[in-house]
Design an enzyme around this catalytic site. Sequence first.
Site, PDB file in Angstrom:
ATOM      1  N   ASN A 107       0.846  -1.187   0.000  1.00  0.00           N
ATOM      2  CA  ASN A 107       0.000   0.000   0.000  1.00  0.00           C
ATOM      3  C   ASN A 107       0.883   1.240   0.000  1.00  0.00           C
ATOM      4  OD1 ASN A 107       0.570   0.723   2.914  1.00  0.00           O
ATOM      5  ND2 ASN A 107      -0.356  -1.305   3.188  1.00  0.00           N
ATOM      6  N   ASP A 150      -4.215  -6.495   4.602  1.00  0.00           N
ATOM      7  CA  ASP A 150      -5.296  -7.348   5.109  1.00  0.00           C
ATOM      8  C   ASP A 150      -5.238  -8.751   4.509  1.00  0.00           C
ATOM      9  OD1 ASP A 150      -6.414  -5.365   6.736  1.00  0.00           O
ATOM     10  OD2 ASP A 150      -7.470  -4.493   5.028  1.00  0.00           O
ATOM     11  N   ASP A 156      -4.838 -10.437  12.303  1.00  0.00           N
ATOM     12  CA  ASP A 156      -5.140  -9.108  12.829  1.00  0.00           C
ATOM     13  C   ASP A 156      -4.288  -8.908  14.080  1.00  0.00           C
ATOM     14  OD1 ASP A 156      -6.219  -6.853  14.090  1.00  0.00           O
ATOM     15  OD2 ASP A 156      -8.193  -7.211  13.212  1.00  0.00           O
TER      16      ASP A 156
END
Length: 413
Positions: A218, A287, A314
């Site tokens: 990202n 993710d 997570d």
Amino acid sequence: MERNESGAPPFLFGRRIVLGVTGGVAAYKAAELVRRLVKAGAQVDVVLTPGGAHFVTPTTFQALSGRPVWCDPWDERRANAMAHIDLTRGADLLLVAPCTADAMARFAQGQADDLLATLALARACPMAVAPAMNRQMWLHPATQRNRERLVADGVLVWGPAEGEQACGETGPGRMIEPEEIVARLEAFFAPKWFSGHAVLVTAGPTYEPLDPVRVLTNLSSGKMGYALAQAFAQAGAAVTLVSGPVSLPTPLGVTRVDVTTAEQMRAAVLERVPGHRIFASVAAVADYRPARVSPQKIKKGAERLTLELVRNPDILAEVAALPEPPWCIGFAAESENLDEYAERKRREKGLQLVVGNLVQEAMGRDENTVVLYDENGRIPLPTADKVQVAWGIVRHVAQRLGLIDTAVERGDL
């Protein structure tokens, strides 16, 4: 927290610093140091030794500081002719940068044979030195004895760094850079709310490999996480920073652990989280990751390529669910419905604080606009440099943990 022209926390704003410049080639760096200090709002009085004046003139320092430069112990500009006494009265710090081997020796022996040495002996404020000399001079037993004497006398010794030197040799002896000196000054003047506490921070993106040359990632720059780690460290915390791939220098006083993937970050966090009072999950962890990583580069061929992705762990939720979890700070970077999604994240993961922002206003930029979400509701912070925002977050956490009351009563910030 008020903002100053530099965008940095106001710990240097209004401070009065007496800067001694001695006769080393690193004196040219002192000019940049003065510029940075003045930009941060400090008042700088430069004391230039005869040797220092061989490298940079008083005119340069006067132009950069906007203040008279002092060179002569017999200077008559003071009505009482006692500049050697008056200059450190009311000063917050006497800083000598660069500090030569000769200057270190004279300070250690308590000599008073020029204006700067006399100031060091008659000072009424703390003192720091940034050594700069040839590597053999630094490593000489006499210099090391002088360093130990200065430290024992309460003088802060910042540096030196290692690297190439003006003489052509390489090794310890370079003066630390002006940027690092400013960071050390900010840390020196910052309120130590988190002294005795350990803080674990994650920052940056993760890279999830598709093949030997391609990754899923990202646009996170890591700037917010690094700014938060720096702010906690300056506030006195022992900070460990688990960082994804970024091109940022490690903040002063922070222990950095480099990782690449989400699973590597998870392992690094779970290994280190015991004993940490606070966990700040700032990293933009991917993710999902590819279900299979090709051992060879995937060749361009078909018009379409289908990838199977599986969920990554997570990390924040796992840490928050530990039997004895730290105080957890999450970050919610959203493109819409910020209030709804950030508050939902806080409640579902059982977090003490969520810092929310819109990605289109922050990703990769130096400034950020954030909203804090905790059990007391929604607290917006002013748009500011990420360093400034980080201090706003640190201050809020200190208030929530009951660490700030004494500092506020003293007027530290």
